[in-house]
Design an enzyme around this catalytic site. Structure first.
Site, mmCIF file in Angstrom:
data_model
loop_
_atom_site.group_PDB
_atom_site.id
_atom_site.type_symbol
_atom_site.label_atom_id
_atom_site.label_comp_id
_atom_site.label_asym_id
_atom_site.label_seq_id
_atom_site.Cartn_x
_atom_site.Cartn_y
_atom_site.Cartn_z
ATOM 1 N N SER A 226 0.831 -1.196 0.000
ATOM 2 C CA SER A 226 0.000 0.000 0.000
ATOM 3 C C SER A 226 0.870 1.254 0.000
ATOM 4 C CB SER A 226 -0.912 0.019 1.229
ATOM 5 O OG SER A 226 -1.817 -1.062 1.204
ATOM 6 N N HIS A 227 0.286 2.363 -0.438
ATOM 7 C CA HIS A 227 1.006 3.630 -0.409
ATOM 8 C C HIS A 227 1.183 4.073 1.032
ATOM 9 C CE1 HIS A 227 2.086 7.800 -1.236
ATOM 10 N NE2 HIS A 227 2.268 7.460 -2.505
ATOM 11 N N ALA A 228 2.320 4.712 1.319
ATOM 12 C CA ALA A 228 2.612 5.096 2.706
ATOM 13 C C ALA A 228 1.766 6.254 3.196
ATOM 14 C CB ALA A 228 4.092 5.443 2.840
#
Length: 393
Positions: A226-228
């Site tokens: 997932s994107h941070a």
């Protein structure tokens, strides 16, 4: 068609990934790349595995379009042959152990006296000076040293990249620096010295997380796939056991996601999810809501809704999927190249240029071009045979 680097000769004392990746790209553009290898075994990357018709996957990937010259450069006659090549070469690339090239008399300073137009590119882990100059450097070690592992993986476990990202980064900067040096030589008439370090290459690629953590701020968390800092942006399971990757970039897309994908317009204005900051802070709750809806759909149905809403999405492909990717096939990106064990498919280099076609020639066997290269230097058949004869211990 004329290629950009037709007429350019590159001599490379290379092994593993970083330098071979650099020189293969030069060769793709038309350069003649003479790869100097150990007699018998050659580049040790030839032995990494046997996955491509008994040959190494790394070596097959990185060494098309090259000529192999097998020389034991510790032997006087072999070193003389190498120096003879370098007198008229345009570029020398090397990623030997720190200091090894200089000890053989192959530093830029030593070679410049014999060939002022020569461009010398040294690739190393940490660079030509500084306290880490002589420290051993392998790809995973540099990933660690550059902080890449600290931002990659799950909250519980840091993970390395699945590819040799530090080697590739260094190879890319060596490649672009050499292209720049050739342009500069066209203006000045003189060669130059290029010093590329894997740490500095990765340092450049780590610019976003470094600035994110500027002045003591917390670094980006490890969030798996997932994107941070943007949510929802990452993998989500569908009801048929398959996974869909999706990404939202703005509030317009968030509203469309709620209206068309979740089919729950009221979620868009939920106080927990009404901005990216709020969605990021309430990931667990939003993930549960999304997975509940997706559990009633197949991956294909999820993608259909995402497409209808104009939401970016992708399949979570494996290697078999990439080999068979319909977009690569539609754009005719595959060619066939020869190897010592037979022909294999190969992707064209990225970038379609209307003015020329890339070289897509064979991967060489160890020492395959010794006779041709040495004969062109004026060596007799007897001298070539003597050079290639086993040396007494």
């Amino acid at each position: 068609m004329t290629r950009p680097l037709d007429g350019i000769t590159v001599v490379s004392l290379e092994h593993a990934v970083a330098a071979p990746f650099c020189t293969r790209q030069l060769a793709d553009l038309g350069a003649r790349v003479i790869k100097v290898e150990r007699p018998g075994s050659g580049d040790f990357a030839r032995g990494y595995d046997q996955r491509v018709k008994g040959q190494s996957s790394h070596f097959t990937w990185l060494n098309r379009n090259k000529e192999s010259l097998a020389l034991d450069v510790k032997q006087p006659q072999a070193k003389a042959a190498l120096l003879q090549l370098l007198k008229t070469a345009d570029v020398l690339v090397q990623n030997l152990a720190p200091g090894a090239a200089a000890r053989m008399g192959l530093s830029y300073e030593a070679l410049k006296a014999h060939n002022p137009k020569l461009i010398v590119c040294d690739i190393s882990g940490y660079g030509a000076d500084g306290p880490y100059r002589d420290k051993k450097a392998y790809d995973l070690l540099i990933q660690s040293e550059a902080g890449f592992l600290s931002v990659t993986g799950t909250p519980e476990t840091p993970s390395k990249s699945g590819i040799s990202v530090a080697d590739i980064a260094a190879g890319m900067y060596a490649y672009t620096n050499i292209l720049s040096a050739l342009l500069l030589r066209g203006k000045t008439g003189e060669g130059s010295h290029i010093d590329v370090s894997m740490l500095e290459a990765m340092g450049e690629w780590m610019g976003y997380p470094m600035y994110y953590a500027h002045d003591g701020a917390p670094p980006p968390p490890r969030t798996g796939a997932s994107h941070a800092s943007i949510y929802p942006y990452g993998p989500f399971a569908a009801g048929d056991g398959k996974t869909v990757m999706l990404g939202l970039q703005n509030e317009r897309e968030w509203k469309a996601f709620c209206d068309t994908v979740l089919q729950r317009p009221e979620v868009a204005t939920d106080a927990r999810f009404c901005s990216n900051g709020q969605r990021n802070a309430h990931r667990d709750a939003l993930q549960a809501l999304i997975l509940q809806e997706f559990s009633t759909l197949s991956a294909a149905q999820v993608v259909e809704r995402l497409e209808a809403a104009g939401i970016a999405n992708a399949r979570v492909n494996d290697m078999a999927d990439l080999w068979a990717h319909p977009q690569l096939a539609a754009r005719q990106r595959w060619r066939t190249v020869g190897t010592p064990a037979g022909a294999v498919p190969a992707l064209l280099p990225p970038g379609v240029n209307s003015a020329f076609d890339y070289r897509m020639d064979a991967v060489p066997a160890v020492g395959q071009h010794n006779a041709a290269i040495l004969a062109a230097l004026g060596w007799s058949a007897e001298q070539i045979d003597a050079l290639q004869a086993p040396q007494s211990v």
